[in-house]
Design a protein around this motif. Structure first.
Motif, PDB file in Angstrom:
ATOM      1  N   ILE A  34       0.874  -1.175   0.000  1.00 31.69           N
ATOM      2  CA  ILE A  34       0.000   0.000   0.000  1.00 31.69           C
ATOM      3  C   ILE A  34       0.907   1.220   0.000  1.00 31.69           C
ATOM      4  N   TYR A  35       0.776   2.075  -1.012  1.00 41.03           N
ATOM      5  CA  TYR A  35       1.738   3.181  -1.108  1.00 41.03           C
ATOM      6  C   TYR A  35       1.169   4.362  -1.874  1.00 41.03           C
ATOM      7  N   ILE A  36       1.961   5.446  -1.887  1.00 43.28           N
ATOM      8  CA  ILE A  36       1.566   6.690  -2.551  1.00 43.28           C
ATOM      9  C   ILE A  36       2.401   6.828  -3.834  1.00 43.28           C
ATOM     10  N   GLN A  37       1.714   7.094  -4.933  1.00 44.85           N
ATOM     11  CA  GLN A  37       2.366   7.072  -6.257  1.00 44.85           C
ATOM     12  C   GLN A  37       3.604   7.983  -6.336  1.00 44.85           C
ATOM     13  N   SER A  38       3.513   9.211  -5.823  1.00 39.61           N
ATOM     14  CA  SER A  38       4.638  10.147  -5.981  1.00 39.61           C
ATOM     15  C   SER A  38       5.864   9.721  -5.169  1.00 39.61           C
TER      16      SER A  38
END
Ligand code: AQP
Length: 329
Positions: free
Chosen positions: A79-83
């Motif tokens: 689970i992560y943030i694209q940027s």
């Protein structure tokens, strides 16, 4: 044998609707057992439309908290943030060099969004190329999304095939995965358009985080028709949409719902539907409230997620750079 990869993402371009929930989010957690899943918060996509930085930050952490509240487990899924994973932009650039302008200009989402903006920005045109990069970086086999994303998945497949045939096999060709009922939830005010979190009319959508009163009020005001008979028909699109929502949020099939309400009026049907929606969202909202203020935990989840995603993404990008002829550092 390694499990197949499932990839999906949601834009932090507003607060999530039950359209996002039914079409995508509610299906994510059960896939965790059978597949290697990556779930991303696609903030780089969100900025293709103007975003207030403060809201973008808030919406990003809200979606992360909703992912967790809906049962995503950081021990099982990435689970992560694209940027946080720059490889998305890097592969996006390479894919832009093989994507055709004509194909991008034919995308429905590009046509819709650019017709609503005064100035047509290049990011809106290139959005599906970045989305292709998101998916292809992880050799994804399946992409659980709503029906509105079908065209973008087709484009992703085309770009993967084009690259593979020009430079030899590199990318897995992904397939779309849509729910049987509710793949396209429509606006409550104008059922010819899909329910969208950026709709300017807040009666057109129900948010996952809407309170009980708002949910009941919006369902009461939802547009139906003057037929007065409960049927599941394209001639009664408002009612059909409400039956889809009912079925997605309960264990009842469309046929069972029609049978149950066929002699009852729209009033009773809407009252029961509101109850079903409130009860289904209640535990999600309770878990969300418990998680959202735990900044340390959220930071740990997205930091570790980005490290894992980056390691996988690097592997694919290294191959791609080598094949196109870039000299390794
Ligand atoms: N109305 C819908 N019915 C079923 N599924 C839907 N999805 C969106 N709307 C519906 C699915 O939700 C996931 C996340 O969507 P997104 O935020 O990445 O972008 P979107 O499709 O553009 O969603 P919105 O709500 O319409 O956002 P805005 O208003 O910002 O453009 C995707 O899997 C999508 O299919």
């Amino acid at each position: 044998m390694d499990k197949k990869v499932v990839y999906s993402g949601i834009q932090p371009s507003g607060s999530l609707t039950i359209g996002n929930y039914i079409g995508a989010l509610s299906n994510f957690s059960e896939l965790q057992e059978e597949y290697n899943c990556l779930y991303c918060i696609v903030d780089m996509h969100a900025i293709t439309m103007p975003q207030e930085p403060k809201n973008l930050r808030k919406n990003t952490l809200d979606i992360l908290s909703l992912y967790l509240a809906c049962g995503l487990d950081p021990e099982k899924s990435i689970i992560y943030i694209q940027s946080h994973v720059p490889e998305h932009a890097e592969l996006g650039w390479v894919l832009n060099t093989i994507a055709s302008m004509g194909q991008l200009q034919r995308m429905t989402q590009f046509k819709d969004k650019s017709s609503k903006s005064k100035e047509v920005l290049a990011g809106i045109l290139n959005y599906p190329v970045l989305m292709a990069a998101d998916i292809l970086l992880y050799q994804s086999a399946y992409v659980p999304v709503g029906e509105d994303q079908r065209q973008h998945i087709e484009l992703t497949r085309d770009l993967a095939q084009k690259f593979n045939s020009r430079y030899s096999d590199t990318f897995t060709i992904p397939d779309i995965m849509t729910p049987k009922v509710g793949a396209r939830i429509m606006s409550l005010q104008d059922p010819q358009y899909k329910m969208s979190k950026s709709d300017s009319d807040e009666n057109a959508f129900i948010l996952i985080l809407d309170d009980e009163n708002a949910i009941r009020r919006k369902i009461k005001r939802a547009v139906t028709d003057s037929e007065g008979v409960i049927r599941y028909s394209t001639e009664q699109p408002g009612l059909k949409n409400l039956i889809d929502i009912y079925s997605s949020f309960s264990k009842l099939s469309v046929e069972e719902i029609v049978e149950k309400y066929k002699d009852l009026g729209y009033g009773k049907f809407k009252e029961d539907l509101a109850e079903v929606v409130v009860e289904r969202l209640r535990p999600v909202q309770e878990r969300f409230n418990a998680i959202r203020n735990d900044k340390e935990y959220l930071e740990k989840v997205y930091t570790e997620g980005a490290q894992k995603a980056s390691a996988l993404a690097r592997k694919t990008l290294r191959k791609v750079y080598k094949k196109v002829g870039f000299i390794p550092r």
